[in-house]
Design an enzyme around this catalytic site. Sequence first.
Site, PDB file in Angstrom:
ATOM      1  N   LYS A   1      76.126  44.287 154.511  1.00 43.90           N
ATOM      2  CA  LYS A   1      76.834  45.505 155.139  1.00 43.90           C
ATOM      3  C   LYS A   1      77.830  44.844 156.119  1.00 43.90           C
ATOM      4  O   LYS A   1      79.223  45.057 155.939  1.00 43.90           O
ATOM      5  CB  LYS A   1      75.904  46.300 155.980  1.00 43.90           C
ATOM      6  CG  LYS A   1      76.657  47.598 156.242  1.00 43.90           C
ATOM      7  CD  LYS A   1      75.559  48.438 156.887  1.00 43.90           C
ATOM      8  CE  LYS A   1      74.508  49.041 155.942  1.00 43.90           C
ATOM      9  NZ  LYS A   1      73.426  49.667 156.843  1.00 43.90           N
TER      10      LYS A   1
ATOM     11  N   CYS B   1      57.760  31.072 120.364  1.00 48.45           N
ATOM     12  CA  CYS B   1      57.644  32.303 119.569  1.00 48.45           C
ATOM     13  C   CYS B   1      56.638  33.182 120.184  1.00 48.45           C
ATOM     14  O   CYS B   1      56.240  34.254 119.716  1.00 48.45           O
ATOM     15  CB  CYS B   1      57.220  31.997 118.066  1.00 48.45           C
ATOM     16  SG  CYS B   1      55.743  31.169 117.981  1.00 48.45           S
TER      17      CYS B   1
ATOM     18  N   ARG C   1      73.137  49.334 163.305  1.00 50.19           N
ATOM     19  CA  ARG C   1      72.699  49.252 161.853  1.00 50.19           C
ATOM     20  C   ARG C   1      72.224  47.758 161.330  1.00 50.19           C
ATOM     21  O   ARG C   1      72.776  46.942 161.609  1.00 50.19           O
ATOM     22  CB  ARG C   1      73.483  49.733 160.811  1.00 50.19           C
ATOM     23  CG  ARG C   1      74.251  50.927 161.045  1.00 50.19           C
ATOM     24  CD  ARG C   1      75.403  51.191 159.973  1.00 50.19           C
ATOM     25  NE  ARG C   1      76.301  52.380 160.387  1.00 50.19           N
ATOM     26  CZ  ARG C   1      76.361  53.539 160.201  1.00 50.19           C
ATOM     27  NH1 ARG C   1      75.427  53.775 159.248  1.00 50.19           N
ATOM     28  NH2 ARG C   1      77.256  54.274 160.525  1.00 50.19           N
TER      29      ARG C   1
ATOM     30  N   HIS D   1      46.585  44.110 122.517  1.00 48.16           N
ATOM     31  CA  HIS D   1      46.970  44.258 121.231  1.00 48.16           C
ATOM     32  C   HIS D   1      47.861  45.517 120.941  1.00 48.16           C
ATOM     33  O   HIS D   1      49.142  45.425 120.287  1.00 48.16           O
ATOM     34  CB  HIS D   1      45.501  44.472 120.505  1.00 48.16           C
ATOM     35  CG  HIS D   1      45.844  44.630 118.841  1.00 48.16           C
ATOM     36  ND1 HIS D   1      45.996  45.695 118.446  1.00 48.16           N
ATOM     37  CD2 HIS D   1      45.871  43.707 117.891  1.00 48.16           C
ATOM     38  CE1 HIS D   1      46.087  45.659 116.923  1.00 48.16           C
ATOM     39  NE2 HIS D   1      46.096  44.423 116.614  1.00 48.16           N
TER      40      HIS D   1
ATOM     41  N   GLY E   1      61.851  49.847 153.768  1.00 46.54           N
ATOM     42  CA  GLY E   1      61.062  49.533 155.106  1.00 46.54           C
ATOM     43  C   GLY E   1      61.579  49.021 156.077  1.00 46.54           C
ATOM     44  O   GLY E   1      61.106  48.710 157.365  1.00 46.54           O
TER      45      GLY E   1
ATOM     46  N   ARG F   1      80.181  48.837 148.964  1.00 43.15           N
ATOM     47  CA  ARG F   1      79.750  47.601 148.097  1.00 43.15           C
ATOM     48  C   ARG F   1      79.910  47.952 146.956  1.00 43.15           C
ATOM     49  O   ARG F   1      80.263  48.991 146.328  1.00 43.15           O
ATOM     50  CB  ARG F   1      78.177  47.746 148.681  1.00 43.15           C
ATOM     51  CG  ARG F   1      77.485  48.782 148.254  1.00 43.15           C
ATOM     52  CD  ARG F   1      75.896  48.894 148.676  1.00 43.15           C
ATOM     53  NE  ARG F   1      75.601  50.466 148.167  1.00 43.15           N
ATOM     54  CZ  ARG F   1      74.553  50.969 149.200  1.00 43.15           C
ATOM     55  NH1 ARG F   1      73.709  50.024 149.826  1.00 43.15           N
ATOM     56  NH2 ARG F   1      74.016  51.998 148.642  1.00 43.15           N
TER      57      ARG F   1
ATOM     58  N   SER G   1      56.914  25.067 117.989  1.00 42.59           N
ATOM     59  CA  SER G   1      57.201  26.200 118.239  1.00 42.59           C
ATOM     60  C   SER G   1      56.265  26.498 119.497  1.00 42.59           C
ATOM     61  O   SER G   1      54.973  26.468 119.359  1.00 42.59           O
ATOM     62  CB  SER G   1      57.208  27.234 117.110  1.00 42.59           C
ATOM     63  OG  SER G   1      57.400  28.444 117.776  1.00 42.59           O
TER      64      SER G   1
ATOM     65  N   TYR H   1      66.075  27.607 119.702  1.00 39.99           N
ATOM     66  CA  TYR H   1      66.001  29.029 119.713  1.00 39.99           C
ATOM     67  C   TYR H   1      65.028  29.703 120.159  1.00 39.99           C
ATOM     68  O   TYR H   1      63.814  29.201 120.717  1.00 39.99           O
ATOM     69  CB  TYR H   1      65.993  29.152 118.098  1.00 39.99           C
ATOM     70  CG  TYR H   1      64.521  28.866 117.321  1.00 39.99           C
ATOM     71  CD1 TYR H   1      63.562  29.738 117.328  1.00 39.99           C
ATOM     72  CD2 TYR H   1      64.485  27.660 116.773  1.00 39.99           C
ATOM     73  CE1 TYR H   1      62.324  29.457 117.050  1.00 39.99           C
ATOM     74  CE2 TYR H   1      63.140  27.281 116.205  1.00 39.99           C
ATOM     75  CZ  TYR H   1      62.067  28.247 116.495  1.00 39.99           C
ATOM     76  OH  TYR H   1      60.798  27.896 115.638  1.00 39.99           O
TER      77      TYR H   1
ATOM     78  N   MET I   1      64.441  48.943 159.397  1.00 39.52           N
ATOM     79  CA  MET I   1      65.007  49.956 160.321  1.00 39.52           C
ATOM     80  C   MET I   1      66.348  50.252 159.866  1.00 39.52           C
ATOM     81  O   MET I   1      67.076  49.268 159.477  1.00 39.52           O
ATOM     82  CB  MET I   1      64.923  49.505 161.679  1.00 39.52           C
ATOM     83  CG  MET I   1      65.032  50.696 162.631  1.00 39.52           C
ATOM     84  SD  MET I   1      65.251  50.055 164.360  1.00 39.52           S
ATOM     85  CE  MET I   1      67.195  50.123 164.311  1.00 39.52           C
TER      86      MET I   1
HETATM   87  C1  PEP Z   1      51.261  32.478 121.026  1.00 30.47           C
HETATM   88  O1  PEP Z   1      50.178  32.186 121.440  1.00 30.47           O
HETATM   89  O2  PEP Z   1      52.332  32.627 121.950  1.00 30.47           O
HETATM   90  C2  PEP Z   1      51.625  32.956 119.615  1.00 30.47           C
HETATM   91  C3  PEP Z   1      52.844  33.231 119.505  1.00 30.47           C
HETATM   92  O3  PEP Z   1      50.780  33.230 119.036  1.00 30.47           O
HETATM   93  P1  PEP Z   1      49.652  34.401 119.093  1.00 30.47           P
HETATM   94  O4  PEP Z   1      50.365  35.427 120.021  1.00 30.47           O
HETATM   95  O5  PEP Z   1      49.632  35.024 117.754  1.00 30.47           O
HETATM   96  O6  PEP Z   1      48.106  34.083 119.359  1.00 30.47           O
END
Ligand code: PEP
Length: 892
Positions: free
Chosen positions: A21, A844, A90, A450, A99, A334, A776, A864, A101
């Site tokens: 502010k 991954c 202020r 899952h 939270g 702002r 990976s 990647y 004042m």
């Molecule tokens: C992981 O463990 O990050 C993975 C991609 O394999 P999964 O989730 O199938 O165990």
Amino acid sequence: MTYVYDFTEGDKDQKDLLGGKGANLAEMTNLGLPVPPGFTISTQACRAYLEVGDLPDGLAGEIDAHLESLEKQMGRRLGEPGDPLLVSVRSGAAVSMPGMMETVLNVGLNDESVRGLAEQSHDERFAMDSYRRLLQMFGATVLGIDSEVFSKALDRLKKDRGSTSDTDLGVEDLRGLVETFKQAIHEHAGRGFPQDPREQLELAMRAVFDSWNTERAALYRRQERIDEGMGTAVNVQAMVFGNRGDDSGSGVAFTRDPASGNQGVYGDYLQNAQGEDVVAGIRNTVSLADMEQIDKASYDGLLTIMNTLEKHYRDMCDIEFTVERGKLWMLQTRVGKRTPGAAFRIGRHMTDEGLIDTDESLRRVTGAQLAQLMFPRFDEKAERSLIAKGMNASPGAAVGKAVFDSDTAVEWAERGEDVILVRKETNPDDLRGMVAAKGILTSRGGKTSHAAVVARGMGRTCVCGAESLDVNSKKKRAKVRGGEPIREGDVISIDGTTGEVFLGSVPVTDSVVMRFLEGEHIDDDLVQAVDRVMTRSDDVRRLRVRANADTPEDAARARRFGAEGIGLCRTEHMFLGERRQLVENLIVAEDEAGQEAALAQLLPMQRDDFRGILEAMDGLPVTIRLIDPPLHEFLPDYTELSVKVALEEDQDDLDGHDQKLLDAVKRLHEQNPMLGLRGVRLGIVIPGLFKMQVRAILEAAADRITAGGDPQPEIMIPLVAAVTELDLVRGQVAEVAADVERERGHAVPHKVGTMIELPRAAVTANEIAKSAEFFSFGTNDLTQMTWGFSRDDVESSFFSRYLEHGIFQVSPFESLDVDGVGRLVRHAARLGRQSNPDLHLGVCGEHGGDPASIHFFDEVGLDYVSCSPFRVPVARLEAGRSALGSSTDATR
Ligand code: PEP
Ligand code: MG
């Protein structure tokens, strides 16, 4: 050391010192806008105060000096009986924080100066009204009295007068209220209201400083990772009055529509009111268009200022202003908050207007905003009846009839009904039902359960862990706390973006952005805005984006979303359904011949699976992971099978296969299956299994070559801890590759690599890299194994406590734990590249689609990220933003 700064001394980039502010007030002052003069007591003063528990040396003197100069400028002295200067006090930290004042107005009034104010303004009612406001705000925020004590007294008085509006109260009413409030302060605070204006100012400032440490503020900081030690600033500013009659008023405004992003001014104005009244909603406000009718000169002035601010900030601003007897004053500005759609549109408009360039418009939107635009939504105006709330596991809005098992889900979906699969939790057996359903609702499990992972993978709406539901799949119903149970066939609506569950059908609106990202041509301004930043992002990003996809359909969709290959094709689902029998045969086989027979039946099926996926991703890399989960996941439940066998025994009708199967289930039972016979260990213990899969991959690739395609298979070995494990499997791969080459008459190009998902693999990555063409990072398992958290259990059992205590701000399964797991990733990437400079690196785990994690993976130099198809556009956008050096959020 300087603690206090005049508004003329700062600028907008000094948020850390002056708070948001204060920094913006200084900026507006220096732009020559009409800002009531004042000064900012810095965050440094707050830090010093909190450290010693009292005002630091020199602070009081500095305040006196600044006050004196303010008094000179205004030609009045603070609290002077005849003609008092009044100020507002202020808080203003670098980031706004619930939270803390907020505000005390009219500091400087007391029993005497209220009379002076009445005389000077020729308006006794106004003076009394200002005094009662001070008592009310001071009592509640500085002296800590429950604000209801004051609001109830005010309501009582209005009721006595038969009115609903405070403007109907007369001078005598307000005088009485002042006395009531003073008494209330005596009673509840054990002291009188301080009559000395300088003491009022100091107490208000101390209260702001102290409010830094309220529980709510501290909790907010922990959750938002805001530095505990930053402190807040305090702004002291000459009062201007919006409550001086009908030629006065207060308002809030946006320089563009924060909901749609369209040009035009938006805001609310309230005549004869102070700013607090606008926000509190005590009377109905009017629109800015109406303000033009009420006070054209102030309205025109406001428009000019808004234009100045937009040009200066080069962004949509939000503003608080006051009109005092026809004179316009700016009290705050702002960069304004906006909806995701507005963020994209504003970026595009401002680029067209030449205010910003395309890179800047890319920095100003986030992947999270894009994700929100991709999902269908419930119509916000529609009526709805909330019955439960769970975790927002996979966004979207789904409506359908509740079903409690997969068979019913499939059956009903086949006859054209929309269904929501309701389960306590899901397992791989529910996959068919999940595919058939419009949405999935579970009462157990967190965001990496899952249900959540699979639903996100399919882009299916999912709410999980709705604990107030008691799901009974046998009785086909879910009890709802305090309500009628949901029965099979009852229509429910689930919102995967908020985690809400509604009874009945809430109307849904489609996403044009999603249709565009899937390749449809759509003439729409939001779509054009999204298109422009996505194109730029693809131009600037270094990080490639692949998808986790297990079927040709998912692969094709991922490709339409812009995926540049598959980073993880899980193969386990290929062993379920009808093929489960073959897996059973493999497991119960008594000799090698039996095993081989079962594998021989699986081979052509697997080959078909891979051919389809390689075709959908022709010309792009496809990383196929050999089977990973423990085998018991493919076998019947131990208890159910025991009962079946016992019954068969009873009836003298023992089925040999069932008995063998039961023995196998017993044999394969593990206390901790996630730490048991899975991943590469399966390939070593049952070598035929991996070999069959490798053969299926290479034969499928050979078929694709024959068909004129360009398959690029990458064979990935899961759960490797030691290079020796990998070497053993590589041996198998080489054998199969040689066989296939001989049979086909040509080599089938492929790569072999491994997942890095165990801490041991990460710390010995230099050794492992000698035998791998790629790594990976399986950050799901790597997180599980590094923290020692069972990913299927902990999120729903104790993570909420961990989040409350700030042990982490977000589940480490959702956003990478950079300090721990991230360090392993960084280390392994470096070690791997040291011993194998050509090593290709990707990730991954679920984190591959998480914006904050994507920025980290870019920084450590991975090649990647791979994520579920629906997160591919988000990952593309964030990879571009990361290349531009933006942080994950859009705050600037
Ligand atoms: C992981 O463990 O990050 C993975 C991609 O394999 P999964 O989730 O199938 O165990
Ligand atoms: Mg894993």
